[in-house]
Design an enzyme around this catalytic site. Sequence first.
Site, short mmCIF file in Angstrom:
data_model
loop_
_atom_site.label_atom_id
_atom_site.label_comp_id
_atom_site.label_asym_id
_atom_site.label_seq_id
_atom_site.Cartn_x
_atom_site.Cartn_y
_atom_site.Cartn_z
N LYS A 20 -55.01 6.83 -41.82
CA LYS A 20 -53.87 6.39 -41.95
C LYS A 20 -53.69 5.54 -43.31
O LYS A 20 -54.61 4.74 -43.48
CB LYS A 20 -53.54 5.44 -40.85
CG LYS A 20 -51.96 4.81 -41.04
CD LYS A 20 -51.78 3.59 -40.05
CE LYS A 20 -51.78 3.99 -38.74
NZ LYS A 20 -51.57 2.74 -37.94
N VAL A 48 -50.41 9.98 -42.82
CA VAL A 48 -51.53 10.24 -42.00
C VAL A 48 -52.26 11.52 -42.30
O VAL A 48 -51.40 12.62 -42.32
CB VAL A 48 -51.43 10.03 -40.68
CG1 VAL A 48 -52.78 10.02 -39.71
CG2 VAL A 48 -51.04 8.76 -40.09
N ASP A 83 -44.61 -1.91 -29.44
CA ASP A 83 -44.19 -0.56 -30.10
C ASP A 83 -44.70 0.59 -29.25
O ASP A 83 -45.19 1.66 -29.73
CB ASP A 83 -44.61 -0.27 -31.84
CG ASP A 83 -43.63 0.52 -32.34
OD1 ASP A 83 -42.39 0.85 -31.58
OD2 ASP A 83 -43.92 1.29 -33.25
N GLY A 135 -46.67 4.75 -44.29
CA GLY A 135 -47.70 5.54 -44.93
C GLY A 135 -47.82 6.80 -44.36
O GLY A 135 -47.43 7.11 -43.10
#
Length: 386
Positions: free
Chosen positions: A75, A61, A172, A59
């Site tokens: 977010k 921000v 990540d 999605g």
Amino acid sequence: MHVPAWLCGCWTWSTSAGDRVDEQAQAQASWNLFMELETLEAATDHFSEANLLGRGGFGPVYKGVLQNGDEIAVKKLSLESRQGIQQFTTEVRLLLRVQHRNLVTLLGCYAASGQKMLVYPYFPNQSLDHFLFDKQKSTLLDWTKRFEIILGIVKGLLYLHEESPVKIIHRDIKASNILLDEKLHPKISDFGMARLFLDDDTHVETFRISGTYGYMAPEYAMNGYLSAKTDVFSFGILVLEIISGRKNMDRNLDEDKTDLLNYTWKLYKEGRALEIVDPALSSFIYTDQVQLCIQLGLLCCQSIVSDRPDMSTIHLILSSDSFSLPIPGKPAIHGRVGRWTSSTTTISNNTGTTFGITTTTRASTTMHTEEESRNSISISFTNEGR
């Protein structure tokens, strides 16, 4: 406002009495973190496109300004996304539990009416990739600042791996997940893919692979073998990007230069490793320190998992005035990962202190990288689909 039942049910850490008390404290903290939708709508001008900072796999921000003048980043995620719910609950409970100057701070959250959002401080400098991969902005990062950023990331990862209340593997680590404050101090962000480990766990095997190709360790990407060395591999790639000022995969370059890790390895073997250095740093004088960081980046990306240093050793190396590094082995990217074997590698510094590194590697396979997507939200590659 009440805390949604599905979020309250996510506080499962262990069965000890101490942890149950901790869960109650976290539930109370989550209550205090919940914000009203009207507050976030007013702050972001109803999530207008003018306030859009970026868009990623989970999605968009948005930038916002609260009534007291504080700037925030919101977010926005979707409750209809199964993976999005998991990311949201993971990120909330982790950020309630961990606090460190090199980790982003959670300011608030919202979950109701088919929507969920996470609220963070707004960083006008955005993320590291906006500086590294921009020819004009990259000149603002001299070597001293780049080294400080590397060291800050190390401190954040060391906290997650060894010093926080629970052992956490981020999964990540990449340039777009390193936010920079007004003084360009790094803050590790986006914990939606993070994985908690029990105290005695050294690794897990999983069939759900989440992360960004190009930064993912091959034993994890291909075989689901997840350990702290997974983050170490990603960190090694990031170090080489910080030194070179380029992405780990750039198909606009000549074929032999496309893959940054393999290209660096080739130059290192030929005694020409300094050729990867960002031209914006052409006038720097810290040759020895840069060479050490290049060698460290290669050590972090070795195909044999047990040969990669852990974050405590990396921190010691970068904090020491003099440290003798071992010669790195072949990098894992585009390489082969060996069978399940256990081995120990020792690293000794100039004072005679020896550090043992022991872990396990997996059956042989080949991994090919894909160019990572540049945005401010993590992109998940999972064999179960999105």
